[in-house]
Design a protein around this motif. Structure first.
Motif, PDB file in Angstrom:
ATOM      1  N   TYR C  31      15.666   7.538 -21.648  1.00  6.74           N
ATOM      2  CA  TYR C  31      16.036   8.962 -21.644  1.00  6.74           C
ATOM      3  C   TYR C  31      15.650   9.655 -20.338  1.00  6.74           C
ATOM      4  O   TYR C  31      15.494  10.866 -20.295  1.00  6.74           O
ATOM      5  CB  TYR C  31      15.497   9.681 -22.879  1.00  6.74           C
ATOM      6  CG  TYR C  31      13.996   9.912 -22.936  1.00  6.74           C
ATOM      7  CD1 TYR C  31      13.150   8.933 -23.425  1.00  6.74           C
ATOM      8  CD2 TYR C  31      13.436  11.122 -22.541  1.00  6.74           C
ATOM      9  CE1 TYR C  31      11.776   9.152 -23.494  1.00  6.74           C
ATOM     10  CE2 TYR C  31      12.067  11.343 -22.606  1.00  6.74           C
ATOM     11  CZ  TYR C  31      11.245  10.359 -23.090  1.00  6.74           C
ATOM     12  OH  TYR C  31       9.888  10.587 -23.152  1.00  6.74           O
ATOM     13  N   GLN C  32      15.501   8.869 -19.310  1.00  8.15           N
ATOM     14  CA  GLN C  32      15.359   9.421 -17.965  1.00  8.15           C
ATOM     15  C   GLN C  32      14.126  10.290 -17.771  1.00  8.15           C
ATOM     16  O   GLN C  32      14.175  11.332 -17.126  1.00  8.15           O
ATOM     17  CB  GLN C  32      16.625  10.234 -17.600  1.00  8.15           C
ATOM     18  CG  GLN C  32      17.841   9.369 -17.367  1.00  8.15           C
ATOM     19  CD  GLN C  32      17.645   8.423 -16.181  1.00  8.15           C
ATOM     20  OE1 GLN C  32      17.170   8.825 -15.132  1.00  8.15           O
ATOM     21  NE2 GLN C  32      17.976   7.167 -16.378  1.00  8.15           N
ATOM     22  N   CYS C  33      13.010   9.849 -18.324  1.00 10.17           N
ATOM     23  CA  CYS C  33      11.796  10.627 -18.104  1.00 10.17           C
ATOM     24  C   CYS C  33      11.292  10.451 -16.676  1.00 10.17           C
ATOM     25  O   CYS C  33      10.685  11.350 -16.108  1.00 10.17           O
ATOM     26  CB  CYS C  33      10.715  10.224 -19.104  1.00 10.17           C
ATOM     27  SG  CYS C  33      10.007   8.602 -18.806  1.00 10.17           S
ATOM     28  N   GLY C  34      11.523   9.272 -16.109  1.00  7.82           N
ATOM     29  CA  GLY C  34      11.131   9.054 -14.719  1.00  7.82           C
ATOM     30  C   GLY C  34       9.772   8.405 -14.539  1.00  7.82           C
ATOM     31  O   GLY C  34       9.327   8.162 -13.426  1.00  7.82           O
ATOM     32  N   ARG C  35       9.106   8.135 -15.644  1.00 11.05           N
ATOM     33  CA  ARG C  35       7.750   7.627 -15.540  1.00 11.05           C
ATOM     34  C   ARG C  35       7.690   6.247 -14.874  1.00 11.05           C
ATOM     35  O   ARG C  35       6.709   5.908 -14.213  1.00 11.05           O
ATOM     36  CB  ARG C  35       7.168   7.530 -16.938  1.00 11.05           C
ATOM     37  CG  ARG C  35       5.682   7.589 -16.952  1.00 11.05           C
ATOM     38  CD  ARG C  35       5.219   7.632 -18.368  1.00 11.05           C
ATOM     39  NE  ARG C  35       3.778   7.603 -18.410  1.00 11.05           N
ATOM     40  CZ  ARG C  35       3.092   7.291 -19.485  1.00 11.05           C
ATOM     41  NH1 ARG C  35       3.720   6.977 -20.592  1.00 11.05           N
ATOM     42  NH2 ARG C  35       1.793   7.287 -19.464  1.00 11.05           N
ATOM     43  N   ASN C  51      14.301   4.495 -12.626  1.00  9.79           N
ATOM     44  CA  ASN C  51      14.981   5.285 -13.654  1.00  9.79           C
ATOM     45  C   ASN C  51      16.470   5.403 -13.348  1.00  9.79           C
ATOM     46  O   ASN C  51      17.305   5.418 -14.244  1.00  9.79           O
ATOM     47  CB  ASN C  51      14.349   6.675 -13.801  1.00  9.79           C
ATOM     48  CG  ASN C  51      14.653   7.586 -12.636  1.00  9.79           C
ATOM     49  OD1 ASN C  51      14.144   7.392 -11.540  1.00  9.79           O
ATOM     50  ND2 ASN C  51      15.504   8.572 -12.859  1.00  9.79           N
ATOM     51  N   CYS C  84       6.567   2.709 -20.060  1.00  9.63           N
ATOM     52  CA  CYS C  84       7.814   3.312 -20.528  1.00  9.63           C
ATOM     53  C   CYS C  84       7.627   3.813 -21.958  1.00  9.63           C
ATOM     54  O   CYS C  84       7.242   3.057 -22.843  1.00  9.63           O
ATOM     55  CB  CYS C  84       8.954   2.302 -20.502  1.00  9.63           C
ATOM     56  SG  CYS C  84      10.447   2.931 -21.281  1.00  9.63           S
ATOM     57  N   PRO C  85       7.898   5.106 -22.187  1.00 10.06           N
ATOM     58  CA  PRO C  85       7.650   5.667 -23.516  1.00 10.06           C
ATOM     59  C   PRO C  85       8.464   5.001 -24.619  1.00 10.06           C
ATOM     60  O   PRO C  85       8.011   4.936 -25.755  1.00 10.06           O
ATOM     61  CB  PRO C  85       8.020   7.136 -23.376  1.00 10.06           C
ATOM     62  CG  PRO C  85       8.727   7.276 -22.084  1.00 10.06           C
ATOM     63  CD  PRO C  85       8.330   6.123 -21.220  1.00 10.06           C
ATOM     64  N   VAL C  86       9.655   4.524 -24.289  1.00 14.11           N
ATOM     65  CA  VAL C  86      10.446   3.905 -25.349  1.00 14.11           C
ATOM     66  C   VAL C  86      10.314   2.390 -25.335  1.00 14.11           C
ATOM     67  O   VAL C  86      11.041   1.698 -26.037  1.00 14.11           O
ATOM     68  CB  VAL C  86      11.929   4.341 -25.301  1.00 14.11           C
ATOM     69  CG1 VAL C  86      12.058   5.803 -25.645  1.00 14.11           C
ATOM     70  CG2 VAL C  86      12.544   4.076 -23.935  1.00 14.11           C
TER      71      VAL C  86
END
Ligand code: FAD
Ligand code: SF4
Ligand code: SF4
Ligand code: SF4
Ligand code: SF4
Lengths: 296, 668, 134
Positions: C31-35, C51, C84-86
């Motif tokens: 989801y393009q958080c950029g982390r 990303n 990565c959060p996901v």
């Protein structure tokens, strides 16, 4: 004292440019009462783990190594296989976990290597640090003859001791095992915020400049937080942080060299070993001799 | 007895059922049964004409039982039973055959099978219905008092609305003062009101309301009973001070030599061992923290035999020495009190994840703090009088970075949901920094700005256009200390570049979770919660304040993190829900309860062991099981465990169920 | 190139699917958080940020990625993977992008032209050749 036999996986690099790591590991272990026996018949670990899901080719060699260990484990009645090179540790451990989780992969490999016995999945691949911790750090404390008092050390873990999660030897964002050990050796540990950042790894072969930039950052920040020396457990990290300072210095005026040592060398020194045949400082680009002179 | 003139009404549910099930054929097949007097289909049975069809048919065909074949009974059982009642048929003579979820939907690809399965489901339902008894709802008396758990803004609103409507209301708050998290805030988005200014009048109203009985520094120990008749045990924790005598003068605070971190200020300030939460606390009373008080610690050690009391050594009693009304007695005055109430509103709010949970974002450094801690530094009544200073050295920060979504939207490392309020409060905090320190640079690292409320998007634009806040789109990955500064390693995903900036302070918008300890409370109330401690509503859209336990409602951030506007609205909503119950002289209860056939009952007590509601006792003289109808929920756990079938739930008797199952299980 | 025309639903793009298969990752979950990018030690040397790799894939633009330097600059350090959060394993996706080319017998590095081979640790050579040669 009777030494306890432990299987040791040296890996290719320790046999050449990283004698300093091999000898300091084996000697420090000896002081603590262990006879690190080189795993008979070991082969290269492959250095990087294959990430493609549809291929097992990078797993073969490691499973073969695990089978060798399985055979020898029966002889010495200890299923621990200790590695000190971060890459070897990471690869062997990942291979073990991978085939344990994906039994069909193991089956394919067993079939492929029909000349070999099947891998039963009982080898406990450990990094030297974890091994020491499990055996009890107090043992180390008992053997410290020359506490490294006043030596400001930046502990550097790099990637492969901490990532991916399943092989992490400690909290991946804020590990402490190396700090704990260094404190027992009497050193003053600095809070090194880049301790889990990548050194640039294999790019050192074809993109030296990138790696030199990483080295520049990792060493300068270590300096900024007050370190005299950086310690690591990986021969590739060691090479990049040490040798690539040469390019870093050319590119950044004002950059100051900082010596890099293996934690095992610090252990050996603290145990009172001052022998070039163990420490091999000739293998360092930036000599640690001056910084360590007080203990040599 | 058994019904002979049954009406069967088959719903098309638009195309939901009729698109798969051949409803005409079902009606014909069912119509062939001898005990069915009438069967028909209609496009929407739940519509008004649909209900009218049932009413008219009951009268016209003199029906003695009705089966409606439509959707799940959780949706329209009530509707259909009410329709029957209007036509004079006992509502418990109506059953629902769920042919939508059981036949039409799962067998969309096989209409023939779906049709035959629908017929079978209806046949089984008719068999069950035929042995149904006519029942009348039970009436239970109501205690016209309410309990509100949690004294944040949601609970305060609920309590005031209830009390103003004439209901005697008990409020239980575990902290020494009410006010909740709102009382910690600096100013509130999007209006920039001072929360103390708008909340203290309400807090004082609670404190002085003739209809409100306030227990602060108290917790719920035990809850028993049922809707309209709850018995609640409340533990008043030890304060070591007589609150009837304490005037809140604060003399004791000036002499106490101990200093520990203040909970109210979230560690941004110290307090003494004897303390008053803050100057506007309600109630304004002092209490001693037994874990840090020199005297109490000493006494405890003596009691445990760890040290011997020494003679002629004066142990600290400085606070008591200066207390004019002699309120400080050092005695453990913990006490359990009991209250009886008819309804309960749970408004226990939220907490935020601590900065330490995020070492990669520098959470271990003193100047990297949570946004809630930063509220204290921005608050005019806070430790820095509203001009933020670094906790480490008290310096005025020349630059501050804000990081959004810390732990939120991160199922791998935190919580999967968006914490909803952090975008707005971060923007607010950025503005307030600019108010207090116009020359301080502010960098706001966000992923998306979620500003979906009245006046919220406009608020965001003000921050951009008028306040000079720098917004950078991309999640920060690392924060570390270099010298005196904190290096923020971020990215701008819009230009596609790595962004690094050195700042003096970093504020983390950490994820919100349900309050600590809420799960234990929920267990006592028998209400459900999720893994992050949010209390579960019955229906997210249509029953957001109800819980499955009748008479227990939830409000405010306890249900899920929300802003003050929504918390207050829910507080009022839960009060209205409670009032709805409490305004009736008697409550109606479903009569579908367990009954005991005392002829067969062996008094073994297995049913008693199974009952989660404590509704069963064994009569010691007659040696049979006795059901308390007021407590029984009709769940059937007892009857499933009864070795003699003596205890059974009305209209779910063993014979009924077995006959229905027999039909369902015939070879297809 | 500041314009890109989407010709078919990227979910159906064959090469996108192949990348998902080799890596075992659902690239559409990003989801393009950029982390990943902000933590990437090599990002400053890349031409497409991690990303952005996912955005190109989500738009079905595999061509841009095949001519990009990024997959060959990634050091497989797994920093992005663990953060990565996901839970996407970006390192594996980078590997898939390399594999797509290596499996066509493409040599990114010529082992015979490596300078100062003798001073390099064997693990450096082995890992480099494993990542960069078929
Ligand atoms: C940094 C930050 C800034 C914010 N800024 C704003 C803003 O500007 N504008 C805005 O609209 N909203 C803002 N909010 C949101 C606001 O704080 C909440 O909407 C509001 O506090 C919710 O009120 P509540 O009563 O539901 O919960 P809370 O305020 O959490 O109150 C719950 C109360 O219940 C008590 N309690 C908990 N458990 C128990 C128990 N087991 N027994 C007894 N008592 C218990 C607690 O002690 C507390 O007093 C902000 C939030 C944060 C984190
Ligand atoms: S007895 Fe002393 S330490 Fe304890 S609260 Fe009173 S003043 Fe403070
Ligand atoms: S409200 Fe904003 S900062 Fe908070 S989790 Fe949602 S998107 Fe992130
Ligand atoms: S960290 Fe994961 S979700 Fe975030 S941009 Fe990278 S791949 Fe996408
Ligand atoms: S694995 Fe590759 S893309 Fe991911 S952080 Fe490391 S170098 Fe960057």
């Amino acid at each position: 004292m009777e030494l306890k036999k432990i299987m040791f996986y040296p890996g290719c690099t320790l046999k050449g440019v990283a004698k300093n790591l091999e000898d300091s590991t084996v000697e420090s272990a000896r002081v603590l009462g262990y006879d690190f026996i080189e795993l008979p018949g070991w082969t290269c670990c492959g250095a990087v783990y294959g990430l493609a899901q549809d291929s097992v080719k990078f797993t073969i060699a490691n499973v073969r190594n695990l089978i060798r260990a399985q055979e020898y484990a029966e002889k010495i009645r200890d299923n621990r296989l200790v590695a000190v090179c971060s890459m070897c540790y990471n690869n062997l451990r990942r291979a073990h976990l991978d085939v344990m989780k994906n039994r069909d992969k193991l089956q394919t490999l067993d079939l492929f290597m029909d000349e070999e016995p099947d891998y039963k999945g009982e080898i406990n691949v450990q990094h030297y640090l974890t091994f020491l911790k499990e055996e009890g750090f107090d043992k180390i404390a008992e053997n410290v003859k020359k506490p490294l008092k006043g030596l400001k050390v930046a502990p550097y873990y790099g990637c492969l001791l901490l990532r991916p999660d399943e092989v992490a030897i400690d909290d991946r964002e804020d590990p402490h095992i190396l700090e704990e050990l260094l404190e027992i050796l009497g050193a003053e540990v600095v809070d090194y915020p880049l301790k889990n950042e990548c050194c640039g790894s294999y790019h050192t072969v074809d993109k030296k400049e990138f790696v030199a930039e990483r080295t520049f950052k990792l060493v300068s920040v270590a300096k900024e937080v007050g370190a005299d020396i950086i310690t690591t457990s990986c021969p590739l990290c060691f090479f990049n942080l040490d040798k690539r300072q040469e390019i870093a210095k050319k590119k950044h005026s004002g950059f100051e060299h900082m010596p890099i040592v293996y934690f095992t060398q610090l252990m050996a020194i603290a145990f009172g070993i001052n022998d070039d045949k163990v420490l091999h400082f000739e293998q360092h680009y930036v000599s640690p001799r001056e910084v360590l002179s007080r203990w040599l | 007895m058994a019904m002979k003139r049954i009406g069967v009404f088959i719903c098309h549910c638009g195309r939901n059922i009729a698109g798969t099930v051949d409803v005409k054929r079902v009606a014909e097949e069912i119509g062939k049964r001898e005990d069915v007097a009438f069967s028909t289909t209609y496009v929407f049975m739940c519509s008004q004409p649909g209900q009218k069809l049932i009413e008219d048919s009951i009268k016209e065909y003199n029906l003695d039982g009705v089966v409606v074949a439509n959707c799940s009974p959780t949706l329209h059982e009530r509707t259909m039973r009410n329709a029957a009642a209007r036509a004079g048929l006992n509502p418990y003579r109506v059953e629902i055959a769920n042919i939508r979820e059981w036949a039409a939907w799962p067998h969309e690809d096989n209409p023939e099978a779906a049709t035959r399965k629908a017929i079978r489901i209806i046949n089984a339902t008719i068999e069950k219905l035929k042995a149904n008894a006519s029942l009348e709802p039970l009436e239970v008396p109501v205690i016209r008092r309410a309990l509100v758990i949690g004294g944040g803004v949601a609970g305060i609103q609920a309590a005031l609305d209830l009390a103003d409507a004439g209901i005697e209301t008990v409020m239980v708050e575990r902290e020494p003062s009410i006010g909740g998290n709102m009382f910690r805030l600096s100013e509130t988005f999007p209006t920039l009101d001072c929360p103390q200014c708008i909340l203290t009048p309400k807090m004082n109203d609670v404190g002085g309301h003739p209809n409100i009985k306030l227990y602060t520094y108290s917790e719920i120990e035990d809850v028993s009973g049922f809707m309209g008749n709850f018995k609640v045990k409340i533990k008043k924790k030890a304060t070591f001070v007589d609150w009837d005598k304490c005037t809140g003068c604060g003399e004791c605070l000036r002499v106490c030599p101990v200093s520990v971190k203040s909970e109210y200020d979230l560690g941004m300030k110290d307090r003494t061992s004897i303390y008053i939460v803050n100057e506007q606390a309600v109630p304004l009373k002092a209490l001693i923290d037994q874990d840090s008080c020199i005297r109490l610690k000493f006494e405890k050690k003596v009691q445990e035999g760890k040290i011997k009391p020494k003679k002629n050594v004066k142990i600290c009693s400085k606070c008591a020495d200066v207390c004019e009304p002699e309120a400080i007695h050092f005695k453990n005055n913990e006490e359990i009190v009991e209250e009886e109430v008819g309804t309960i509103v749970v408004a226990t709010g939220y907490e935020v994840m601590p900065a330490e949970a995020f070492p990669e974002l520098g959470g271990k450094y003193p100047d990297v703090i949570t946004a809630l801690q930063f509220e204290r530094l921005l608050s005019p009544s806070g430790p820095t009088a509203g001009v933020p200073r670094r906790p480490s050295d008290g310096k005025i920060p020349k630059s501050i970075a804000f990081v959004h979504c810390v732990g939120s939207r991160d199922p791998q490392n935190g919580v999967p949901y968006c914490s909803r309020i952090c975008c707005m409060y971060t923007i607010k905090q950025a503005m307030l920094v600019k108010h207090a320190l116009p020359d301080t640079a502010v960098y706001d690292f966000y992923i998306d700005i979620r500003s979906n409320g009245k006046g919220y998007e406009e608020f965001y634009h003000r921050a951009k256009e008028e306040y000079g806040v720098n917004f950078i789109r991309g999640k920060v990955s690392k924060v570390y200390k270099v010298g005196d500064k904190y290096r923020v390693q971020g990215v701008d995903t819009l230009t596609g570049r790595i962004v690094e900036v050195d700042v003096d302070m970093v504020i983390l918008a950490t994820a919100a979770k349900g309050s600590e300890g809420v799960k234990e409370l929920a267990k006592k109330l028998r209400i459900p919660y999720d893994e992050w401690g949010w209390l579960k509503e019955v229906h997210l859209k249509l029953k957001p304040l109800d819980t499955p336990v009748g008479g227990v409602f939830i409000a405010g951030a306890a249900q899920f993190i929300k802003d003050i506007t929504d918390s207050v609205a829910q507080g009022s909503g839960a009060a209205a829900k409670s009032l709805g119950l409490l305004s009736k002289p008697q409550l109606e209860k479903e009569p579908l309860l367990a009954r005991v056939d005392t002829e067969i009952c062996a008094g073994c007590g297995r049913c008693k062991d199974q009952c989660a509601y404590g509704a069963i006792t064994i009569d010691p003289i007659r040696h049979v099981s006795v059901v308390n109808e007021a407590l029984c929920e009709g769940c059937g756990a007892c009857s499933a465990n009864c070795p003699t079938t003596a205890i059974q739930v009305v209209n779910f008797k063993k014979g009924q169920i077995i006959r229905a199952v027999d039909i369902l299980a015939e070879v297809f | 190139m500041m314009k890109y025309t989407i010709k078919e639903d990227p979910h159906n793009d064959e090469r996108v699917r192949e990348i998902m298969e080799i890596s075992g990752e659902n690239i559409f979950a990003c989801y393009q958080c950029g982390r990943c990018s902000s933590g990437c030690p090599m990002a400053e040397f890349m031409d497409v940020l991690p990303n952005q790799v996912f955005m190109f894939l989500q738009e079905g633009d595999v061509d841009t990625l095949l001519s990009a330097r990024t997959p060959w600059v990634c050091a497989a350090c797994f920093t992005c993977t663990v953060r990565c959060p996901v839970g996407l394993d970006l390192a594996a996706v980078m590997e898939a992008l390399r594999e797509l080319q290596l499996r066509k017998n493409y040599d990114y590095v010529d082992p015979y032209r490596v300078e100062n081979r003798e001073e390099l640790p064997p693990i450096a050579l082995v890992s480099n050749f494993r990542k960069f040669t078929p």
